[in-house]
Design a protein around this motif. Structure first.
Motif, mmCIF file in Angstrom:
data_model
loop_
_atom_site.group_PDB
_atom_site.id
_atom_site.type_symbol
_atom_site.label_atom_id
_atom_site.label_comp_id
_atom_site.label_asym_id
_atom_site.label_seq_id
_atom_site.Cartn_x
_atom_site.Cartn_y
_atom_site.Cartn_z
ATOM 1 N N GLU A 1 -5.735 3.354 -14.587
ATOM 2 C CA GLU A 1 -4.513 4.142 -14.380
ATOM 3 C C GLU A 1 -4.221 5.152 -15.493
ATOM 4 O O GLU A 1 -3.847 6.296 -15.190
ATOM 5 N N VAL B 1 -1.672 3.672 -6.553
ATOM 6 C CA VAL B 1 -0.850 4.491 -7.442
ATOM 7 C C VAL B 1 -1.388 5.907 -7.504
ATOM 8 O O VAL B 1 -2.598 6.124 -7.626
ATOM 9 N N ASP B 2 -0.491 6.887 -7.371
ATOM 10 C CA ASP B 2 -0.825 8.296 -7.488
ATOM 11 C C ASP B 2 0.039 8.908 -8.578
ATOM 12 O O ASP B 2 1.163 8.459 -8.830
ATOM 13 N N TRP C 1 5.273 9.013 -10.830
ATOM 14 C CA TRP C 1 4.290 7.980 -10.506
ATOM 15 C C TRP C 1 4.696 7.369 -9.167
ATOM 16 O O TRP C 1 5.806 6.858 -9.015
ATOM 17 N N GLU D 1 -2.451 -2.037 -6.979
ATOM 18 C CA GLU D 1 -1.609 -1.281 -6.066
ATOM 19 C C GLU D 1 -2.093 0.163 -5.951
ATOM 20 O O GLU D 1 -2.817 0.661 -6.819
ATOM 21 N N ARG E 1 -1.032 -2.216 -1.746
ATOM 22 C CA ARG E 1 -2.340 -1.973 -1.147
ATOM 23 C C ARG E 1 -2.502 -2.870 0.082
ATOM 24 O O ARG E 1 -2.382 -4.090 -0.014
ATOM 25 N N THR F 1 1.434 5.536 3.745
ATOM 26 C CA THR F 1 1.333 4.099 3.490
ATOM 27 C C THR F 1 1.545 3.316 4.784
ATOM 28 O O THR F 1 0.817 2.359 5.083
ATOM 29 N N ARG G 1 3.968 4.649 -6.279
ATOM 30 C CA ARG G 1 3.303 3.364 -6.112
ATOM 31 C C ARG G 1 3.594 2.783 -4.732
ATOM 32 O O ARG G 1 4.699 2.939 -4.195
#
Length: 268
Positions: free
Chosen positions: A154, A184-185, A195, A182, A200, A239, A197
């Motif tokens: 990350e 995360v972008d 951030w 998880e 997953r 998502t 989140r």
């Protein structure tokens, strides 16, 4: 009646319907905007991979774009598969002359690892296309391909974003979906960070994820949202689409672009 916000996708056709132009238009419909298309290439593609790809002539791409923008107009543009340096440079020039935000998904390879961008086109993406992007949305493989930065964890997302921003997009969204843990972008313009989140989901049917996310961002920008607001909303949409992804054929199935309308969905 007033017109819906209008979004133009400039991308390749996926005959299997899970990614490319088909995914883009489904996403736009689901999010309440009018989707329009400039087809740059035709692929023979299914759940197992890409069996063939054929570029359209540059003049065909240019005339499709001018036809739509000149008459109907656009509130946002999204790019996907552009295949060659000539197509990349043509589309970059067209976007530069369009008064609308542009979401650039620098598609390099398919979900199955099939090349969708010529190596000779990488420099054109760096020097022509990224500088006209409002938001660039590379995944980790595309970051490595474009910048040489390899993200292993990350904290590396910041370094990747900085490397992408050096090429000129206003915002970079580094998609960390290939990292463990998880999803995360990192969205940043070099000064502020967001951030993003999400849990997953244990679902292998994720074909079209990148196209869907970029189209969702463009759709939200066309509605007048700011970049952070648009990306946040798009992340929530994709998502849900990943969670609802379904088997199709013998390989990797697509995300479900209409998940919000299924019985039992929180949004239904």
């Amino acid at each position: 009646m007033s017109a819906l916000p209008r979004v133009l996708t400039v991308a390749g056709s996926d005959s299997g319907g899970g990614a490319g132009i088909q995914a883009d238009l489904k996403t736009m419909l689901a999010l309440g905007v009018h989707g329009m298309s400039v087809i740059t290439a035709v692929t023979a593609q299914n759940s197992l991979g890409v069996q063939g790809a054929w570029e359209l002539p540059v003049e065909a791409v240019r005339e499709q774009y001018r036809s739509v923008v000149g008459d109907i107009g656009v509130q946002a543009v999204k790019t996907g598969m552009l295949a060659s340096a000539e197509l990349v440079e043509t589309v970059a020039e067209l976007i530069a002359g369009t008064d609308a935000p542009a979401v650039v998904d620098p598609v390099g390879v398919s979900k199955h690892g099939d090349a969708l961008l010529a190596v000779s086109a990488l420099d054109s993406v760096r020097t022509k296309l990224l500088p006209v992007a409002t938001v660039a949305t590379p995944n980790l493989d595309e970051v490595a391909q474009l910048t040489g930065v390899r993200v292993e964890s990350e904290p590396d997302l910041r370094r990747a974003a900085a490397a992408v921003l050096e090429y000129g997009p206003r915002w970079a969204l580094i998609k960390g979906g290939h990292l463990p843990g998880e999803a995360v972008d990192l969205l940043t313009d070099g000064s502020e960070e967001h951030w993003l989140r999400a849990p997953r989901h244990d679902n292998r049917h994720t074909h079209g994820t990148g196209c869907t996310l970029a189209s969702a961002i463009a759709s939200e920008l066309a509605k007048g949202r700011s970049v952070p607001e648009a990306v946040t909303a798009a992340k929530e949409y994709v998502t849900g689409a990943i969670a609802a992804g379904f088997p199709l054929g013998g390989g990797i199935g697509p995300v479900d672009h209409g998940w919000m309308f299924r019985p039992g969905s929180p949004a239904a």
